[in-house]
Design an enzyme around this catalytic site. Structure first.
Site, PDB file in Angstrom:
ATOM      1  N   GLU A  66      -9.476   3.550   1.976  1.00 25.83           N
ATOM      2  CA  GLU A  66      -8.928   3.628   0.616  1.00 25.83           C
ATOM      3  C   GLU A  66      -7.870   2.570   0.347  1.00 25.83           C
ATOM      4  O   GLU A  66      -7.678   2.151  -0.797  1.00 25.83           O
ATOM      5  CB  GLU A  66      -8.349   5.028   0.373  1.00 25.83           C
ATOM      6  CG  GLU A  66      -6.901   5.254   0.829  1.00 25.83           C
ATOM      7  CD  GLU A  66      -6.706   5.131   2.349  1.00 25.83           C
ATOM      8  OE1 GLU A  66      -7.709   5.184   3.088  1.00 25.83           O
ATOM      9  OE2 GLU A  66      -5.551   4.972   2.787  1.00 25.83           O
ATOM     10  N   LYS A  84       0.850  -1.184   0.000  1.00 29.28           N
ATOM     11  CA  LYS A  84       0.000   0.000   0.000  1.00 29.28           C
ATOM     12  C   LYS A  84       0.887   1.235   0.000  1.00 29.28           C
ATOM     13  O   LYS A  84       1.630   1.472   0.950  1.00 29.28           O
ATOM     14  CB  LYS A  84      -0.908  -0.004   1.243  1.00 29.28           C
ATOM     15  CG  LYS A  84      -1.668   1.312   1.455  1.00 29.28           C
ATOM     16  CD  LYS A  84      -2.595   1.259   2.674  1.00 29.28           C
ATOM     17  CE  LYS A  84      -3.232   2.621   2.958  1.00 29.28           C
ATOM     18  NZ  LYS A  84      -4.122   2.600   4.148  1.00 29.28           N
ATOM     19  N   ASP A 142     -12.280   6.935   3.446  1.00 27.18           N
ATOM     20  CA  ASP A 142     -11.087   6.729   4.257  1.00 27.18           C
ATOM     21  C   ASP A 142     -10.662   5.251   4.286  1.00 27.18           C
ATOM     22  O   ASP A 142      -9.575   4.926   4.754  1.00 27.18           O
ATOM     23  CB  ASP A 142     -11.322   7.247   5.678  1.00 27.18           C
ATOM     24  CG  ASP A 142     -10.023   7.469   6.443  1.00 27.18           C
ATOM     25  OD1 ASP A 142      -8.942   7.400   5.817  1.00 27.18           O
ATOM     26  OD2 ASP A 142     -10.109   7.724   7.661  1.00 27.18           O
ATOM     27  N   ASP A 175      -2.723  10.167   3.392  1.00 25.87           N
ATOM     28  CA  ASP A 175      -4.120   9.758   3.552  1.00 25.87           C
ATOM     29  C   ASP A 175      -4.865  10.788   4.393  1.00 25.87           C
ATOM     30  O   ASP A 175      -4.816  10.759   5.619  1.00 25.87           O
ATOM     31  CB  ASP A 175      -4.167   8.371   4.220  1.00 25.87           C
ATOM     32  CG  ASP A 175      -5.601   7.891   4.409  1.00 25.87           C
ATOM     33  OD1 ASP A 175      -6.532   8.507   3.838  1.00 25.87           O
ATOM     34  OD2 ASP A 175      -5.780   6.881   5.136  1.00 25.87           O
ATOM     35  N   ASP A 214       1.566   6.410   5.468  1.00 26.11           N
ATOM     36  CA  ASP A 214       0.608   5.438   4.939  1.00 26.11           C
ATOM     37  C   ASP A 214       1.120   4.732   3.673  1.00 26.11           C
ATOM     38  O   ASP A 214       0.414   3.907   3.095  1.00 26.11           O
ATOM     39  CB  ASP A 214      -0.733   6.141   4.666  1.00 26.11           C
ATOM     40  CG  ASP A 214      -1.933   5.227   4.885  1.00 26.11           C
ATOM     41  OD1 ASP A 214      -1.791   4.208   5.581  1.00 26.11           O
ATOM     42  OD2 ASP A 214      -3.010   5.543   4.336  1.00 26.11           O
ATOM     43  N   LYS A 257     -10.357  12.791   7.814  1.00 22.87           N
ATOM     44  CA  LYS A 257      -9.893  12.396   9.144  1.00 22.87           C
ATOM     45  C   LYS A 257      -9.913  13.585  10.093  1.00 22.87           C
ATOM     46  O   LYS A 257      -9.869  14.729   9.666  1.00 22.87           O
ATOM     47  CB  LYS A 257      -8.454  11.882   9.053  1.00 22.87           C
ATOM     48  CG  LYS A 257      -8.317  10.517   8.426  1.00 22.87           C
ATOM     49  CD  LYS A 257      -6.867  10.065   8.432  1.00 22.87           C
ATOM     50  CE  LYS A 257      -6.719   8.690   7.804  1.00 22.87           C
ATOM     51  NZ  LYS A 257      -7.410   7.618   8.543  1.00 22.87           N
ATOM     52  N   ARG A 282      -7.679  -0.606   1.055  1.00 22.56           N
ATOM     53  CA  ARG A 282      -8.212  -1.857   0.508  1.00 22.56           C
ATOM     54  C   ARG A 282      -8.637  -1.699  -0.944  1.00 22.56           C
ATOM     55  O   ARG A 282      -8.620  -2.667  -1.711  1.00 22.56           O
ATOM     56  CB  ARG A 282      -9.376  -2.344   1.392  1.00 22.56           C
ATOM     57  CG  ARG A 282     -10.520  -1.370   1.453  1.00 22.56           C
ATOM     58  CD  ARG A 282     -11.475  -1.646   2.607  1.00 22.56           C
ATOM     59  NE  ARG A 282     -10.950  -1.213   3.898  1.00 22.56           N
ATOM     60  CZ  ARG A 282     -11.567  -1.418   5.066  1.00 22.56           C
ATOM     61  NH1 ARG A 282     -12.733  -2.060   5.094  1.00 22.56           N
ATOM     62  NH2 ARG A 282     -11.032  -0.987   6.180  1.00 22.56           N
TER      63      ARG A 282
HETATM   64  N1  BES Z   1      -4.351   4.508   6.804  1.00 23.47           N
HETATM   65  C1  BES Z   1      -5.498   4.242   7.570  1.00 23.47           C
HETATM   66  C2  BES Z   1      -5.256   3.241   8.691  1.00 23.47           C
HETATM   67  C3  BES Z   1      -4.432   3.727   9.835  1.00 23.47           C
HETATM   68  C4  BES Z   1      -5.037   4.362  10.893  1.00 23.47           C
HETATM   69  C5  BES Z   1      -3.085   3.502   9.877  1.00 23.47           C
HETATM   70  C6  BES Z   1      -4.283   4.788  11.956  1.00 23.47           C
HETATM   71  C7  BES Z   1      -2.321   3.920  10.933  1.00 23.47           C
HETATM   72  C8  BES Z   1      -2.935   4.566  11.982  1.00 23.47           C
HETATM   73  C9  BES Z   1      -6.599   3.670   6.679  1.00 23.47           C
HETATM   74  O1  BES Z   1      -6.606   4.132   5.383  1.00 23.47           O
HETATM   75  C10 BES Z   1      -7.898   4.068   7.293  1.00 23.47           C
HETATM   76  O2  BES Z   1      -8.162   5.232   7.331  1.00 23.47           O
HETATM   77  N2  BES Z   1      -8.655   3.096   7.771  1.00 23.47           N
HETATM   78  C11 BES Z   1      -9.888   3.366   8.399  1.00 23.47           C
HETATM   79  C12 BES Z   1     -10.883   2.333   7.929  1.00 23.47           C
HETATM   80  C13 BES Z   1     -12.300   2.626   8.364  1.00 23.47           C
HETATM   81  C14 BES Z   1     -12.798   3.853   7.652  1.00 23.47           C
HETATM   82  C15 BES Z   1     -13.139   1.437   8.042  1.00 23.47           C
HETATM   83  C16 BES Z   1      -9.663   3.270   9.903  1.00 23.47           C
HETATM   84  O3  BES Z   1      -8.913   2.413  10.353  1.00 23.47           O
HETATM   85  O4  BES Z   1     -10.224   4.084  10.610  1.00 23.47           O
HETATM   86 ZN    ZN Z   2      -4.808   4.741   4.636  1.00 24.35          ZN
HETATM   87 MN    MN Z   3      -7.707   5.903   5.194  1.00 24.23          MN
END
Ligand code: BES
Ligand code: ZN
Ligand code: MN
Length: 497
Positions: free
Chosen positions: A352, A268, A350, A273, A291, A280, A354
Site C-alpha cells: 500500500e 509515507k 499490503d 498497516d 508505518d 499480515k 507505494r
Molecule cells: N509497511 C510494510 C513494509 C514493512 C515490513 C516495514 C516490515 C517494516 C517491516 C509494507 O507496506 C509492506 O507490507 N510491504 C510488503 C510488500 C509486498 C506485499 C510486496 C512487504 O514488504 O512484505
Molecule cells: Zn506499509
Molecule cells: Mn503493507
C-alpha cells in the site's frame, strides 16, 4: 537543555560531573591527566588495580574525588587506542549519557579524548555532543499508570576541549545538534503512539500545531473530498477499507527566495498497516504502527529547517492513511487510477505504501522541485537486504543519491544505494492495467522503487526505504528517529551551497 563550550580549567569547572574517556591500555589522556593530578593520583591508582578496563560501552561513576570542583566523574571506555575513531567516540559519549540519565546530575562537562579532526571536526563534534546527549535522555511518553520514574535532571552540557579557533564551529554544531534531536523527538513521539491515537487526522493536527509554532511554515491539509478532487485514486484505494478518513498534509518552509525550486520531501504516513485484505500475519503486526515513520520524519525535517531558519525552500508532503480490511476495502485484482492517470492493478493490498506515494509524488510536480525525496518504511525486502544498519537509497538521479549517501555518512545515519535499472520494472507487468503494484519476491525493495519510478519521470528523485532503521523491535521496541539526522545533514548542506 542548554549547550555551551568549555576551553580550559577542567578541574575548576563549576559542573556536577566530568566525563573522561579511558583506553583499554589504561592510558590517561591530557584531560584525564589534569583531573588525576588535581585529585592526587586517584584515577591512576584505580586503573592500576584493573578496576576499569576501558571497554567500549562500559562506564564507571566516581563520586567526590578530592581537588576538583565537580562532585562526580564518569569514566567511559574508549576501547583499543589504535581503533579509536568517531564511532568509538560516539559510543563512549552515548554510554556516559545513558549512565548520567539515571542520576540526578544537572550539569556535565564532556572531556573525552577527541578523534582526529579529519574524522570529527569541531562542527560535527558539537553536533554529536548535543544530538547524543538529548537523544539518550529521550523517554517514551508511555501510557503506564504506575508511578512515573523521575525524568532526568540534566540541564547543561559543556562540550570540550575546544581550541579558541574552534569555538564558533562547535557552537554552531551544538545548536544544530540540539535542533536535530528536538526534531527527532517529534518523529519518535509520533511514531511511538499507538495506532488508535495516531490516526491520519491526528498526524495532520500535529503538523498544523508545528506549523503554528514557526512563522516560516505554512500548512495545508487536504481532507477526503479535497483528495478526491486531486484524483488520488491510489491513495483512496488504500484508505477506503478504513473508518479513519485520510489526510494529505502539505507543509512549506519559505527560507531563501520565494521562487526558487524547492526540495520536496514526501513521507509515507500509514498510521497502521494491517495489510488490508492481504492481511499480515499476527506476529509483530503491532509494529505496523510505525508505518508512518517516513511521514513523521518529513514533519520533523520541516520543523528542523524552520527552527534553524535555513535559507532554503522546502516542501513536505505526507500521505496519511490507515490500511484496513473493512467491508469497503480494496481487493486483490481491483484496479485504481492514480492522479497521474496511470492505472494500477492492486495484486496485493499490503503493498500500500507505494500506492499512496504514487499520488503524493505526482502532487510534488506542481512545485517544479529541484529534488524530490520520498521516505518510507516501504518493504520488508529492504530490511532483509540491508539489515538494520543502512536504509536503502534508490532513485533516478545518481548525483542526488550520492548527496544522500554522503549526508548519511556524515550524520552517522547511513544509507546504501541499490540499483534500479530498467529490468526491474518488467516484474510489474499486468494483463489488466498499466502495471501491477507488486513484482514478486526477488529484489522486492528495488521493484517497489521501480514502481515509484513510474510516477517520477522527469523529476530528480530519490527514495529512502527506511523499513529496517526507523524503529527497533524486541526489548528496545520503539522509534529511532531515523532518518531525520540524514535528512537534516542533506538540507543543511544544500542550504550552505
Ligand atoms: N509497511 C510494510 C513494509 C514493512 C515490513 C516495514 C516490515 C517494516 C517491516 C509494507 O507496506 C509492506 O507490507 N510491504 C510488503 C510488500 C509486498 C506485499 C510486496 C512487504 O514488504 O512484505
Ligand atoms: Zn506499509
Ligand atoms: Mn503493507
Amino acid at each position: 537543555m542548554q549547550f555551551e563550550v568549555w576551553t580550559k580549567g577542567l578541574a575548576t569547572l563549576a559542573v556536577d560531573c566530568i566525563v573522561l574517556g579511558i583506553f583499554e591500555e589504561g592510558e590517561l589522556s591530557g584531560e584525564a591527566q589534569s583531573v588525576d593530578s588535581a585529585a592526587g593520583g586517584r584515577l591512576k591508582k584505580l586503573l592500576a588495580r584493573g578496576d576499569f578496563p576501558g571497554r567500549p560501552g562500559e562506564t564507571l561513576l566516581l563520586a567526590d574525588l578530592p581537588g576538583i570542583e565537580a562532585s562526580r566523574v564518569v569514566l567511559t571506555g574508549l576501547g583499543a587506542k589504535k581503533n579509536f575513531a568517531r564511532k568509538s567516540w560516539r559510543k563512549a559519549w552515548s554510554a556516559a549519557m545513558t549512565a548520567i540519565g539515571r542520576t540526578r546530575i544537572t550539569s556535565v562537562a564532556v572531556a573525552i579524548d577527541r578523534p582526529d579532526s579529519k574524522d570529527l571536526d569541531d562542527y560535527y563534534f558539537g553536533r554529536g555532543v548535543a544530538e547524543i546527549a538529548a537523544g539518550s535522555l529521550y523517554r517514551i511518553n508511555d501510557l503506564k499508570t504506575g508511578k512515573k520514574p523521575k525524568s532526568p535532571a540534566l540541564q547543561r552540557v559543556l562540550a570540550g576541549p575546544v581550541r579558541k579557533t574552534g569555538i564558533e564551529a562547535t557552537e554552531r554544531g551544538l545548536e544544530h545538534g540540539a535542533a536535530i534531536s528536538a526534531s527527532q523527538k517529534i518523529q519518535r513521539d509520533l511514531a511511538n503512539l499507538p495506532g488508535n491515537v495516531c490516526t491520519p487526522t491526528y498526524l495532520a493536527d500535529q503538523a498544523r500545531a508545528i506549523a503554528k509554532r514557526h512563522p516560516s511554515l505554512r500548512v495545508q491539509i487536504l481532507d477526503e473530498p479535497a483528495i478526491r478532487k486531486e484524483k488520488m485514486g491510489c491513495l483512496l484505494a488504500v484508505s477506503q477499507g478504513s473508518a479513519q478518513p485520510p489526510r494529505f498534509i502539505v507543509l512549506e518552509h519559505r527560507g531563501g527566495k520565494a521562487d526558487t525550486p524547492p526540495v520536496v520531501l514526501v513521507g509515507k504516513g500509514v498510521t497502521f498497516d494491517t495489510g488490508g485484505i492481504s492481511l499480515k500475519d499476527p506476529p509483530s503486526m503491532d509494529e505496523m504502527k510505525f508505518d508512518m515513520s517516513g511521514g513523521a520524519a518529513v514533519i520533523a525535517s520541516l520543523n528542523l529547517v524552520a527552527e534553524l531558519k535555513l535559507p532554503l525552500r522546502v516542501v513536505g508532503l505526507v500521505a496519511a492513511v490507515e490500511n484496513m480490511p473493512g467491508s469497503k476495502a480494496v481487493k486483490p485484482g481491483d484496479i485504481a487510477t492514480s492522479a497521474s492517470g496511470q492505472t494500477v492493478e492492486i495484486l496485493n493490498t499490503d503493498a500500500e505504501g507505494r500506492l499512496i506515494l504514487a499520488d503524493a509524488l505526482h502532487y510534488a510536480r506542481r512545485f517544479h522541485p529541484a529534488a524530490v525525496i520520498d521516505i518510507a518504511t516501504l518493504t520488508g525486502a529492504c530490511m532483509i537486504a540491508l539489515g538494520h544498519h543502512h536504509s536503502g537509497c534508490m532513485g533516478n538521479d545518481d548525483g542526488l543519491i550520492r548527496e544522500l549517501v554522503e549526508a548519511g555518512v556524515r550524520a552517522d545515519d547511513r544509507t546504501w544505494q541499490l540499483p534500479v535499472t530498467e529490468e526491474y520494472a518488467e516484474q510489474l507487468k499486468s494483463n489488466f492495467a498499466d502495471f501491477a503494484n507488486i513484482g514478486g519476491r526477488e529484489g522486492g525493495a528495488i521493484t517497489a522503487a521501480a514502481f515509484l519510478g513510474k510516477f517520477t519521470q522527469g523529476l530528480k528523485w530519490a527514495h529512502l526505504d527506511v523499513a529496517g532503521i526507523a524503529y527497533q523491535g524486541g526489548a528496545q521496541k520503539g522509534s529511532t528517529g531515523k532518518p531525520t539526522p540524514l535528512l537534516a545533514d542533506f538540507l543543511i548542506h544544500r542550504a550552505a551551497l
